[in-house]
Each structure stands twice: as structure tokens, then as C-alpha cells.
Design a protein around this motif. Structure first.
Motif, PDB file in Angstrom:
ATOM      1  N   SER A  22     -45.102 -11.806 -17.093  1.00  0.00           N
ATOM      2  CA  SER A  22     -45.779 -10.853 -16.203  1.00  0.00           C
ATOM      3  C   SER A  22     -46.697 -11.542 -15.191  1.00  0.00           C
ATOM      4  N   ARG A  94     -40.923  -0.776 -16.781  1.00  0.00           N
ATOM      5  CA  ARG A  94     -41.845   0.165 -16.135  1.00  0.00           C
ATOM      6  C   ARG A  94     -43.046  -0.553 -15.510  1.00  0.00           C
ATOM      7  N   GLU A  95     -43.599  -1.538 -16.214  1.00  0.00           N
ATOM      8  CA  GLU A  95     -44.781  -2.256 -15.716  1.00  0.00           C
ATOM      9  C   GLU A  95     -44.468  -3.006 -14.418  1.00  0.00           C
ATOM     10  N   ARG A  96     -43.325  -3.658 -14.377  1.00  0.00           N
ATOM     11  CA  ARG A  96     -42.950  -4.418 -13.175  1.00  0.00           C
ATOM     12  C   ARG A  96     -42.615  -3.487 -12.012  1.00  0.00           C
ATOM     13  N   GLU A  98     -43.967  -0.588 -11.514  1.00  0.00           N
ATOM     14  CA  GLU A  98     -45.258  -0.081 -11.036  1.00  0.00           C
ATOM     15  C   GLU A  98     -45.968  -1.122 -10.172  1.00  0.00           C
TER      16      GLU A  98
END
Length: 195
Positions: A22, A94-96, A98
Motif C-alpha cells: 500500500s 477497495r482501498e486502492r 479509493e
């Protein structure tokens, strides 16, 4: 938004947590936006110590893919939901998604301004000015006594806000040749419009 297979592979590699954790993903994404929007940015953006552990070929491929994706999204004025759907298709979590969408939204106006400044048409001549110059000597101190013309073409480019000038010098024969060719072009244009 259609991207080439090579770009899609780069985006999918970027989505893989095994290739980019991340932190590396966030750094590469910011570097892609920075390299597009900051004229002073260079490859130093990819020289972050955290990115040194990634294979340079993979890093550059993913950087180019991210930049291409960003440009295509800006070109097509993609909204957040469309971009999100595309990134889901490329296996982003989902995190990437966003993070990518947030960076895109934050830089969308600058990106559209950049894309709008890229020219699509040739400049138009708006004015011509000239002056006579008379060379008396050369830099070797030889006497010349030769007339010449300094011509300035003021041009306007519809796609940008700049109004550059084109300057050139010529002798009498060259200027007469230029005027003759312009007259020929004008006559050809008149004939073409009368058909």
C-alpha cells in the motif's frame, strides 16, 4: 475508456499487493500525477528509497501505465464511479480504488487544464511587420553594403493562451519569392472556393 494490453497489464501489476504494497502504491500513484502535472518533475519522483526494492523495469512500466490511465480518464472526463468500475475490473481492492479516485478528484481540474492546453490546430497569422536592415560590414570587417529584411509574423494559437512571434531575416530575392508563393496560394484558395 479503452487502454492497450500493455497498459492494462501495468495497471493489473499495480493492483497486485504482492508487487506493490500500500505504501509503494501510494508513492507510485503520487509520482504519476506529479510527473504529469509538474513540469519540473522528473524521474526523481521514482527515486524514493521505498521504491528502490521494486524491479526498475516493473516500476517504470507501472508508472507509465498509471500515467496513461490518468490521462485517458482526464481526456474522457471520467467520473468517480466510472473510474472505480474500471479499476475494479483491473482487480484493484477497495482501498486502492479509493486512493486512486481521491488523487484523481484532487487533481482533476489541473489535469483538464493541462489537456486543454495541448494544441489541436496550427497557429494563425494575425499580423506581419517588417523593417529594412542594411549590412555595412560583416564580423570579419569586410564591407558588404547589402540590404535585407527582418520580418515578424504575429501568430495566434486558438488552443493556447500564448501569442508567439516568428522572426526571420531574408534578402530581397527571398522576400519576393515568399510573396510570390503566398500570392499563388491565395489564388489557389480562391479557385477552390469558387468550385
Amino acid at each position: 475508456m479503452e487502454l492497450s494490453e500493455s497498459v492494462q497489464r501495468g495497471i493489473q501489476t499495480l493492483a497486485d499487493p504482492g508487487s506493490f504494497d500500500s505504501n509503494a502504491f501510494a508513492l507510485l500513484l503520487r509520482a504519476a500525477f506529479q510527473s504529469l502535472l509538474d513540469a519540473r518533475a522528473d524521474e526523481a519522483a521514482l527515486d524514493h528509497p521505498y521504491l528502490k526494492q521494486i524491479d526498475p523495469v516493473v516500476l517504470k512500466h507501472c508508472h507509465a501505465a498509471a500515467a496513461t490511465c490518468i490521462l485517458e480518464a482526464g481526456k474522457h472526463q471520467v467520473d468517480k464511479s466510472t473510474l472505480s468500475t474500471y479499476l475494479e475490473d483491473c482487480k484493484f481492492d477497495r482501498e486502492r480504488i479509493e486512493l486512486f479516485c481521491t488523487e484523481y478528484q484532487n487533481n482533476k481540474n489541473s489535469l483538464e487544464t493541462l489537456l486543454g492546453s495541448i494544441g489541436r490546430s496550427l497557429p494563425h497569422i494575425t499580423d506581419v511587420s517588417w523593417r529594412l536592415e542594411y549590412q555595412i560590414k560583416t564580423n570579419q570587417l569586410h564591407k558588404m553594403y547589402r540590404p535585407g529584411y527582418l520580418v515578424t509574423l504575429n501568430v495566434e494559437n486558438n488552443d493556447s493562451q500564448s501569442y508567439p512571434e516568428i522572426n526571420f531575416s531574408c534578402n530581397m530575392e527571398q522576400l519576393q519569392d515568399l510573396v510570390g508563393k503566398l500570392k499563388d496560394a491565395s489564388k489557389s484558395l480562391e479557385r477552390a472556393t469558387q468550385l
